[in-house]
Design an enzyme around this catalytic site. Structure first.
Site, short mmCIF file in Angstrom:
data_model
loop_
_atom_site.label_atom_id
_atom_site.label_comp_id
_atom_site.label_asym_id
_atom_site.label_seq_id
_atom_site.Cartn_x
_atom_site.Cartn_y
_atom_site.Cartn_z
N GLU A 2 -2.83 6.65 -5.56
CA GLU A 2 -3.12 6.15 -4.21
C GLU A 2 -2.42 7.00 -3.16
OE1 GLU A 2 -3.72 1.75 -3.06
OE2 GLU A 2 -1.60 2.15 -2.63
N TYR B 148 0.85 -1.18 0.00
CA TYR B 148 0.00 0.00 0.00
C TYR B 148 0.89 1.24 0.00
CZ TYR B 148 -3.08 3.67 1.73
OH TYR B 148 -3.76 4.85 1.89
N HIS B 149 0.58 2.20 -0.87
CA HIS B 149 1.42 3.39 -1.06
C HIS B 149 0.95 4.51 -0.14
CE1 HIS B 149 3.94 6.37 -2.82
NE2 HIS B 149 4.24 5.67 -3.90
N GLY B 150 1.78 4.86 0.86
CA GLY B 150 1.47 6.00 1.70
C GLY B 150 1.78 7.29 0.97
#
Length: 400
Positions: free
Chosen positions: A199, A126-128
């Site tokens: 994202e 998951y890309h912060g």
């Protein structure tokens, strides 16, 4: 040994020179715009309540970083003596990034054993707002297993002045898919965030924004390697984008693909990377199926470990919470990841040999066959012991 200390001495001399240059520049700007700034800085109040405490904090954290480097000294020596000068430099940089994560975020990795010691694998994460967690993961992975994550990056990142060589040094590249397949077949680890910049910019409440992207799944199928899901807890509390004008920035990005949006953060919140079990495929698996399975694994990792909505204050407080949480969940079935096999309450129990068993107590939970017993806290100081039944169909809870 002498070569190591010479390189460390050279590195610190270089950093001192850079710091001196920027301090002189800052002083010249202050002299021009704020002529009386020295009187304010050198006042007894500022020295006593601001400058001296800051110097003490800097000294403490510098000492902690040096201690962290000392604890990693054997890995660094191994890089210099058994491999090459470049290998030693890489170990040193990895140790410094690992130390930064340990000091500033209390960074931890749960499930590192799920990343293979050899052979190719595709890490999907998951890309912060800023993938600072992947820098820490890469550094710790290199120290512990001498493996490097070859990260797929947006081409604009590699165009940032002064950072292109650094990212290339760690194996970062912009694609294409043929290059990904080539690296995976060569036994390398490749990391990718299917959501990418979209994202990072526009995810709300840790929503997964992949659109219709299937390239990573096609690459994994073509190279015949597993996909390993990764999610870092509180990554959006460390850095986040300003919400003001979000719609305007989104329209601008969709038209120009330029990643422009004000960012804030750098908060010392607790960061923990959770690495799920590998997701394997077979020749009959379609890209759509693999994308759906991987997405579900990421979403369930988020659901299991992330507090939503996020809180910077509570995420910071996690660093001081030593209480260990116990998750009484079903064990994964063979061939599935632990995240993708988590069943929610109310799921059907078709073909379950225990579905017709007596369940007279509300504190009767279904668990895997590997579970034997556990002591759990009910409330306050009261506790209970959960004992597995002889038929393997659950366990009974009895208060101590």
């Amino acid at each position: 040994m002498n070569l190591v200390f010479q390189w460390i001495s050279y590195f610190f001399q270089y950093m001192i020179g850079v710091g001196k240059y920027y301090l002189e520049w800052i002083f010249s700007v202050l002299d021009y715009y704020v002529p009386g700034w020295k009187l304010v800085i050198l006042s007894p109040f500022v020295i006593t309540f601001i400058i001296l405490p800051i110097l003490v904090i800097i000294y403490l954290y510098t000492s902690a970083l040096l201690l962290h480097l000392y604890r990693r000294r054997h890995k660094i020596y191994e890089g210099y003596h058994n491999h090459s000068l470049m290998e030693g430099h890489k170990k040193m940089i990895a140790a410094m990034w690992s130390g930064h994560g340990w000091i500033w975020h209390g960074y931890e990795i749960k499930g590192l054993e799920n990343i293979p010691d050899k052979g190719g694998a595709l890490i999907v994460y998951y890309h912060g707002a800023i993938p600072i967690d992947m820098y820490y993961l890469n550094a710790n992975l290199y120290i512990e297993k001498s493996r490097t994550l070859c990260s797929i990056m947006d081409s604009f990142v590699l165009q940032i002045p002064g950072l292109k060589k650094f990212f290339q040094f760690w194996g970062c590249f912009p694609g294409p898919r043929d290059r990904v397949v080539e690296l995976l077949r060569a036994g390398e680890l490749v990391s990718v965030a299917p959501g990418g910049v979209r994202e990072a910019f526009f995810s709300e409440n840790y929503s997964v924004l992949w659109g219709k992207r299937q390239g990573f799944a096609k690459a994994a199928l073509e190279a015949n390697v597993p996909i390993i899901p990764v999610f870092t807890e509180n990554v959006r509390e460390a850095f986040e984008y300003m919400q003001t004008g979000k719609g305007l920035f989104k329209r601008f990005y969709e038209k120009t693909r330029l990643p422009l949006r004000p960012i804030y953060g750098g908060f010392p919140v607790k960061l923990t990377s959770h690495i799920g079990k590998p997701i394997y495929s077979n020749p009959a698996t379609s890209p759509d199926e693999l994308v759906a399975t991987t997405r579900k694994a990421i979403e369930l990792l988020i659901k299991r470990y992330q507090r939503r909505p996020g809180s910077i204050f509570l995420s910071f407080c996690q660093r001081f919470n030593t209480k260990k949480e116990t998750h009484l969940m079903r064990q994964p079935q063979e061939g599935f990841s632990d995240a993708s096999d988590i069943s929610s309450e109310g799921d059907s129990a078709e073909n379950d040999p225990c579905k017709n068993k007596d369940s007279r107590t509300k504190r009767d939970y279904r668990v895997g066959t590997k579970f034997v017993s556990a002591k759990i806290t009910i409330s306050g100081n009261s506790s209970a012991r959960a004992q597995k039944r002889s038929d393997g169909c659950g366990f009974d809870v009895k208060e101590d």
